[in-house]
Scaffold this motif. Structure first.
Motif, PDB file in Angstrom:
ATOM      1  N   MET A   1      23.065 -13.534 -65.894  1.00 22.98           N
ATOM      2  CA  MET A   1      22.339 -12.119 -65.799  1.00 22.98           C
ATOM      3  C   MET A   1      22.723 -11.392 -64.832  1.00 22.98           C
ATOM      4  N   PRO A   2      23.539 -11.623 -63.524  1.00 22.80           N
ATOM      5  CA  PRO A   2      23.903 -10.706 -62.648  1.00 22.80           C
ATOM      6  C   PRO A   2      24.927 -10.097 -63.149  1.00 22.80           C
ATOM      7  N   ARG A   3      25.736 -10.657 -63.974  1.00 22.60           N
ATOM      8  CA  ARG A   3      26.799  -9.845 -64.548  1.00 22.60           C
ATOM      9  C   ARG A   3      26.481  -8.787 -65.452  1.00 22.60           C
ATOM     10  N   TYR A   4      25.398  -9.023 -66.278  1.00 20.71           N
ATOM     11  CA  TYR A   4      24.808  -7.921 -67.200  1.00 20.71           C
ATOM     12  C   TYR A   4      24.113  -6.885 -66.442  1.00 20.71           C
ATOM     13  N   ILE A   5      23.552  -7.086 -65.121  1.00 19.17           N
ATOM     14  CA  ILE A   5      23.003  -6.149 -64.550  1.00 19.17           C
ATOM     15  C   ILE A   5      24.168  -5.254 -63.552  1.00 19.17           C
ATOM     16  N   ALA A   6      25.007  -5.923 -63.340  1.00 14.67           N
ATOM     17  CA  ALA A   6      26.315  -5.214 -62.609  1.00 14.67           C
ATOM     18  C   ALA A   6      26.997  -4.133 -63.669  1.00 14.67           C
ATOM     19  N   GLU A   7      26.889  -4.650 -65.042  1.00 12.71           N
ATOM     20  CA  GLU A   7      27.517  -3.736 -66.021  1.00 12.71           C
ATOM     21  C   GLU A   7      26.526  -2.450 -66.046  1.00 12.71           C
ATOM     22  N   PHE A   8      25.409  -2.828 -66.434  1.00 16.12           N
ATOM     23  CA  PHE A   8      24.388  -1.670 -66.367  1.00 16.12           C
ATOM     24  C   PHE A   8      24.470  -0.699 -65.236  1.00 16.12           C
ATOM     25  N   ILE A   9      24.497  -1.159 -63.954  1.00 15.97           N
ATOM     26  CA  ILE A   9      24.620  -0.308 -62.939  1.00 15.97           C
ATOM     27  C   ILE A   9      25.866   0.603 -62.739  1.00 15.97           C
ATOM     28  N   GLY A  10      26.758  -0.165 -63.078  1.00 12.57           N
ATOM     29  CA  GLY A  10      28.044   0.687 -62.982  1.00 12.57           C
ATOM     30  C   GLY A  10      28.083   1.665 -64.168  1.00 12.57           C
ATOM     31  N   THR A  11      27.817   1.228 -65.251  1.00 17.13           N
ATOM     32  CA  THR A  11      27.731   2.201 -66.339  1.00 17.13           C
ATOM     33  C   THR A  11      26.827   3.506 -66.097  1.00 17.13           C
ATOM     34  N   PHE A  12      25.729   3.011 -65.484  1.00 16.46           N
ATOM     35  CA  PHE A  12      24.520   3.899 -65.275  1.00 16.46           C
ATOM     36  C   PHE A  12      25.277   4.929 -64.295  1.00 16.46           C
ATOM     37  N   PHE A  13      25.871   4.619 -62.963  1.00 11.29           N
ATOM     38  CA  PHE A  13      26.432   5.663 -62.239  1.00 11.29           C
ATOM     39  C   PHE A  13      27.598   6.438 -62.529  1.00 11.29           C
ATOM     40  N   LEU A  14      28.486   5.853 -63.641  1.00  8.24           N
ATOM     41  CA  LEU A  14      29.470   6.353 -64.099  1.00  8.24           C
ATOM     42  C   LEU A  14      28.932   7.573 -65.046  1.00  8.24           C
ATOM     43  N   VAL A  15      27.808   7.276 -65.959  1.00 13.42           N
ATOM     44  CA  VAL A  15      27.356   8.412 -66.811  1.00 13.42           C
ATOM     45  C   VAL A  15      26.415   9.442 -65.996  1.00 13.42           C
ATOM     46  N   LEU A  16      25.769   8.957 -64.948  1.00  9.72           N
ATOM     47  CA  LEU A  16      24.867   9.896 -64.032  1.00  9.72           C
ATOM     48  C   LEU A  16      25.780  10.720 -63.382  1.00  9.72           C
ATOM     49  N   THR A  17      26.973  10.299 -62.901  1.00 13.54           N
ATOM     50  CA  THR A  17      28.026  11.292 -62.214  1.00 13.54           C
ATOM     51  C   THR A  17      28.574  12.452 -63.312  1.00 13.54           C
ATOM     52  N   ILE A  18      28.800  11.776 -64.514  1.00 15.25           N
ATOM     53  CA  ILE A  18      29.454  12.647 -65.526  1.00 15.25           C
ATOM     54  C   ILE A  18      28.551  13.901 -65.415  1.00 15.25           C
ATOM     55  N   GLY A  19      26.996  13.389 -65.740  1.00 14.82           N
ATOM     56  CA  GLY A  19      26.025  14.630 -66.267  1.00 14.82           C
ATOM     57  C   GLY A  19      25.744  15.759 -65.018  1.00 14.82           C
ATOM     58  N   MET A  20      25.876  14.980 -63.815  1.00 11.64           N
ATOM     59  CA  MET A  20      25.445  15.605 -62.811  1.00 11.64           C
ATOM     60  C   MET A  20      26.571  16.615 -62.133  1.00 11.64           C
ATOM     61  N   THR A  21      27.734  16.391 -62.610  1.00  9.57           N
ATOM     62  CA  THR A  21      28.927  17.019 -62.121  1.00  9.57           C
ATOM     63  C   THR A  21      29.344  18.010 -63.189  1.00  9.57           C
ATOM     64  N   VAL A  22      28.883  17.766 -64.632  1.00 11.28           N
ATOM     65  CA  VAL A  22      29.371  18.746 -65.749  1.00 11.28           C
ATOM     66  C   VAL A  22      28.516  19.667 -66.256  1.00 11.28           C
ATOM     67  N   ILE A  23      27.006  19.170 -66.142  1.00 11.78           N
ATOM     68  CA  ILE A  23      26.265  20.143 -66.444  1.00 11.78           C
ATOM     69  C   ILE A  23      25.726  21.065 -65.211  1.00 11.78           C
ATOM     70  N   GLY A  24      25.684  22.313 -65.781  1.00 11.70           N
ATOM     71  CA  GLY A  24      25.218  23.352 -64.915  1.00 11.70           C
ATOM     72  C   GLY A  24      26.086  23.643 -63.675  1.00 11.70           C
ATOM     73  N   THR A  25      27.444  23.372 -63.589  1.00 10.15           N
ATOM     74  CA  THR A  25      28.245  23.599 -62.740  1.00 10.15           C
ATOM     75  C   THR A  25      29.509  24.145 -63.365  1.00 10.15           C
ATOM     76  N   PRO A  26      30.382  24.938 -62.416  1.00 13.10           N
ATOM     77  CA  PRO A  26      31.250  25.535 -63.261  1.00 13.10           C
ATOM     78  C   PRO A  26      32.557  24.489 -63.219  1.00 13.10           C
ATOM     79  N   SER A  27      33.249  24.729 -64.368  1.00 14.97           N
ATOM     80  CA  SER A  27      34.431  23.454 -64.651  1.00 14.97           C
ATOM     81  C   SER A  27      35.302  23.602 -63.491  1.00 14.97           C
TER      82      SER A  27
END
Length: 190
Positions: A1-27
């Protein structure tokens, strides 16, 4: 289970960063730098737990190389997509729904660009993080993060620089790419 949680957390922060840096900000240079950096730190944070894949294509590559057990492949994929979905929802909450520049990849060049840099990413992961010759290499996170950053700079304007089926789900949910385009990423990135 810790492996799956680690994969969830890492992917979460990757996609969160994509959205927060791309949406509403100049390229510019900030999104690729931030995305490469967050991937690097998440690989360092979770690599020793799950391998730090954060990408179904990387999980597939690790499985084919014998570095991911068959019983973990589907749960990794579920954890990665769930992390991407929750991150997309978090971006919607944090940013609201500002107008995002909709990615319109060309159906010829975009799949080729996506395939090439997804291949490069999987190649780098397999050779710096799973190869016996590089065991004990403490620079693997840097190499992986820089591969994604380089791909975003090189072909981001062609394909959006997704290189990851879970990220494809996240960027589609955030409205960065039309749902009709998801096939490009799912086909080219697997």
């Amino acid at each position: 289970m810790p492996r799956y949680i680690a994969e969830f957390i890492g992917t979460f922060f990757l996609v969160l960063t994509i959205g927060m840096t791309v949406i509403g900000t100049p390229s510019g240079v900030i999104p690729p730098l931030a995305i490469g950096a967050v991937l690097m730190v998440m690989v360092y944070a979770g690599g020793h737990v799950s391998g730090g894949h954060y990408n179904p294509a990387v999980t597939l590559g690790a499985f084919l190389r014998g570095r991911c057990a068959a019983k973990d492949v589907v749960p990794y994929w579920i954890s990665q997509v769930a992390g991407a979905v929750l991150a997309a929802l978090a971006v919607g909450f944090l940013r609201g729904r500002p107008e995002a520049i909709l990615l319109t990849p060309a159906t010829g060049p975009a799949p080729v660009a996506e395939f090439l840099f997804t291949f490069a990413l999987a190649w780098v992961v397999l050779n710096v993080a799973t190869a016996k010759a590089t065991a004990g290499n403490s620079n693997y996170g840097l190499a992986i993060g820089f591969t994604v950053m380089t791909g975003a700079f090189a072909v981001g304007g062609v394909s959006g620089g997704v290189f990851n089926p879970a990220v494809a789900v996240g960027v589609t949910m955030m409205g960065l790419s039309a749902a009709a385009n998801i096939w490009i990423f799912l086909v080219a990135d697997f």
